[in-house]
Structure formats: structure tokens, C-alpha cells
Scaffold this motif. Structure first.
Motif, PDB file in Angstrom:
ATOM      1  N   VAL A 113       0.985  -1.227  -0.017  1.00 46.49           N
ATOM      2  CA  VAL A 113       0.011  -0.035  -0.113  1.00 46.49           C
ATOM      3  C   VAL A 113       0.892   1.048   0.099  1.00 46.49           C
ATOM      4  N   GLU A 114       0.924   1.862  -1.129  1.00 42.18           N
ATOM      5  CA  GLU A 114       1.867   3.049  -1.162  1.00 42.18           C
ATOM      6  C   GLU A 114       1.646   4.068  -0.316  1.00 42.18           C
ATOM      7  N   ARG A 115       0.311   4.573  -0.177  1.00 37.43           N
ATOM      8  CA  ARG A 115       0.124   5.597   1.084  1.00 37.43           C
ATOM      9  C   ARG A 115       0.997   5.151   2.410  1.00 37.43           C
ATOM     10  N   GLU A 116       0.827   3.853   2.636  1.00 39.57           N
ATOM     11  CA  GLU A 116       1.513   3.309   4.075  1.00 39.57           C
ATOM     12  C   GLU A 116       2.984   3.412   3.974  1.00 39.57           C
ATOM     13  N   ILE A 117       3.452   3.023   2.654  1.00 37.85           N
ATOM     14  CA  ILE A 117       5.024   2.971   2.650  1.00 37.85           C
ATOM     15  C   ILE A 117       5.566   4.565   2.726  1.00 37.85           C
ATOM     16  N   VAL A 118       4.782   5.313   2.288  1.00 36.84           N
ATOM     17  CA  VAL A 118       5.094   6.938   2.367  1.00 36.84           C
ATOM     18  C   VAL A 118       5.111   7.171   4.085  1.00 36.84           C
ATOM     19  N   GLU A 119       3.980   6.838   4.417  1.00 38.38           N
ATOM     20  CA  GLU A 119       3.980   7.083   5.941  1.00 38.38           C
ATOM     21  C   GLU A 119       4.971   6.444   6.685  1.00 38.38           C
ATOM     22  N   GLU A 120       5.170   5.189   6.333  1.00 41.88           N
ATOM     23  CA  GLU A 120       6.151   4.318   7.233  1.00 41.88           C
ATOM     24  C   GLU A 120       7.697   4.860   7.031  1.00 41.88           C
TER      25      GLU A 120
END
Length: 219
Positions: A208-215
Motif C-alpha cells: 500500500v503506497e500511502r502506508e509506505i510513504v507514511e512508514e
């Protein structure tokens, strides 16, 4: 009319009446969509003021020029499902209209799909972005290096002077973009959009790219 990474603002007019309209979805396409929605609302008997107020509460569609907050960094990140040359061109032109700095594109192409799409997407990116980061998409059963070779050929066709980086691991490609973005830049992560998995060798894994950016900020 004002376009910004935070959305659009403009004045809607009906006869002698005008109302301010603000929608928190960036891009000129949002202006067109908002005007269409206002027209339908008026035909349904809703006042222009009430319709504009309601549209102000709208939110972006996941994976369609979806903004991902990066507080305090001075640049902006958008995720979009664009996975054809035409869709990529529209997404990059929208992103270009919003940036005061560089436009950085992160993208790949799916395996077991048209090679012409790879050449086309590479060409579009080289023409419209300032820096391209090419990486994997859903490679399926095809070797990623074969896909990246086709994209590289497209980059050379579009503009051989456009700098690019080749990072096969998509997570690391996103991290690289976040590492190297500067204030005023826009990072456009293209191709997967709303998808929640990535397919490698016939196996789907959570992605999930949004989660990857947030992580990234929590590393």
C-alpha cells in the motif's frame, strides 16, 4: 481561479449570482468535475450556494491524484493509478501545474502486458518529468530487468537528456524519491494507485503506497 497542491478555488457564476467554490482535490480536472456537479445540483433544485458548500466537503479518490501528507518537508507527494501513456501524460501535466520545483516521477510497467506501453510511458516521463525513477510494477512472471530495459528505451526516445535512476525494488524506489526530494518538488508515484498488493512471480504481497510513504518517516 487558484490551483495548488491543496486543491482548487474558483468563483462559480449563475446569471448574476456568484459563489466561491473550493474543493480539496488538486488539478484542473477538478474544476471541470466541480462545474459538472454544480450543474447537476442546480438541475435537481439545489441552490448554487448549498451545492458549492457541499462540494467543499469532498475528498480525493484513493489512488487518483491522491495527496499523501509529508508535514514539514516542503514538497508534495501524489499517488495516481496512471498506467498507460495517455493517463501518465495527464497525471504528469496536472502535477506540473502544481509544482514550483522539480517533478519527480516514480513508475514501472506490468509484466506480461504490451511492450509498446512501456516504450510509451518511458517516453512520456522523459518529456514531462525532471527526474524519472523506474522500478517494478506487477511484474507477474516476467523478469523485471526485461521490463526496465523496455522503459529505458522509451526514456531515450522521449528525451535522452532527462536524468533517471533505476531501482528495481519499488519500496526502495519510493524511499529514494523521498530521500532526494527538495522543497517545492512534487513526487508523483504512478501505476498502482489504489491497489493494495504487488504481484511478483505469480505471488501477491501486501503493498500500500500511502502506508509506505507514511512508514518512511518512522524508520
Amino acid at each position: 481561479m487558484a490551483l495548488s497542491p491543496a486543491g482548487v478555488r474558483f468563483t462559480a457564476r449563475e446569471g448574476a449570482s456568484t459563489v466561491p467554490a473550493a474543493v480539496p482535490i488538486p488539478g484542473m480536472f477538478t474544476v471541470y468535475n466541480t462545474l459538472a456537479a454544480l450543474s447537476i445540483a442546480r438541475l435537481s433544485g439545489i441552490s448554487l450556494a448549498d451545492a458549492a458548500k457541499a462540494l467543499g466537503q469532498s475528498r480525493s479518490v484513493p489512488g487518483r491524484m491522491e495527496p499523501v501528507p509529508v508535514p514539514g518537508r516542503g514538497y508534495h507527494v501524489f499517488i495516481d493509478f496512471a498506467h498507460t501513456p495517455d493517463a501518465m501524460e495527464n497525471a504528469l501535466k496536472t502535477a506540473r501545474s502544481l509544482t514550483s520545483g522539480r517533478l519527480i516521477a516514480v513508475f514501472g510497467c506490468g509484466g506480461a502486458r504490451s511492450r509498446l506501453r512501456r516504450f510509451g510511458m518511458g517516453s512520456v516521463c522523459a518529456r514531462l518529468a525532471d527526474f524519472c525513477i523506474i522500478t517494478e510494477d506487477n511484474s507477474r512472471g516476467e523478469p523485471v530487468e526485461h521490463i526496465l530495459a523496455d522503459i529505458r528505451a522509451g526514456l531515450r526516445l522521449g528525451n535522452p537528456a532527462t536524468p533517471f535512476a533505476e531501482i528495481p525494488d519499488r519500496r526502495q524506489a519510493i524511499y529514494y524519491a523521498l530521500d532526494h526530494a527538495q522543497p517545492g518538488d512534487i513526487i508523483a508515484i504512478l501505476g498502482k494507485g489504489h491497489e493494495t498488493t504487488i504481484e511478483r512471480g505469480g505471488i501477491k504481497e501486501p503493498f500500500v503506497e500511502r502506508e509506505i510513504v507514511e512508514e518512511y518517516w518512522g524508520r
